[in-house]
Motif scaffolding. Structure first.
Motif: not given
Length: 122
Positions: A10-15, A87-93, A116-122
């Motif tokens: 899913g989408l999660v904020q940095p931290g 943010s650099e953890d953003t990737a398909v896992y 599964t998509q992981v998106t790290v973004s504010s």
């Protein structure tokens, strides 16, 4: 037939934190090592973490101290707890199993989940 079913991206904020799950579906007899890999856009797939059948873990340097891999052999499942996401953890896992034996004693090698998509973004 055996397949790996992933969930938890899913989408999660940095931290922030996310927990990925992967379950092996089928008539499972035993599973060898399980692991998580990831692939960012324009980059090669890379190892994130692995765990042997006895629970010995291995992590990429980039995730040490932030990610924790675990498994539940009774549920034929592997998990990835991701904390302090960047943010650099953003990737398909992708979930991976290096060898899985079903109740007919047939063994499948190098199985992958659908990702599964992981998106790290504010």
């Amino acid at each position: 037939q055996v397949q790996l079913v992933e969930s938890g991206g899913g989408l999660v904020q940095p931290g922030g934190s996310l927990r990925l799950s992967c379950a092996a579906a089928g008539s499972i007899f035993s599973i060898n090592a399980m692991g998580w890999y990831r692939q960012a856009p324009g980059k090669q797939r890379e190892l994130v973490a692995t765990i042997t059948g006895r629970g010995v873990t291995n992590y990429a340097d980039s995730v040490k101290g932030r990610f924790t891999i675990s498994r539940d052999n009774a549920k034929n499942s592997v998990y990835l707890q991701m904390n302090s996401l960047k943010s650099e953890d953003t990737a398909v896992y992708y979930c991976n199993v290096d060898a899985i034996t079903i109740t007919s004693m047939r063994t499948y090698y190098d199985l992958w989940g659908q990702g599964t998509q992981v998106t790290v973004s504010s």
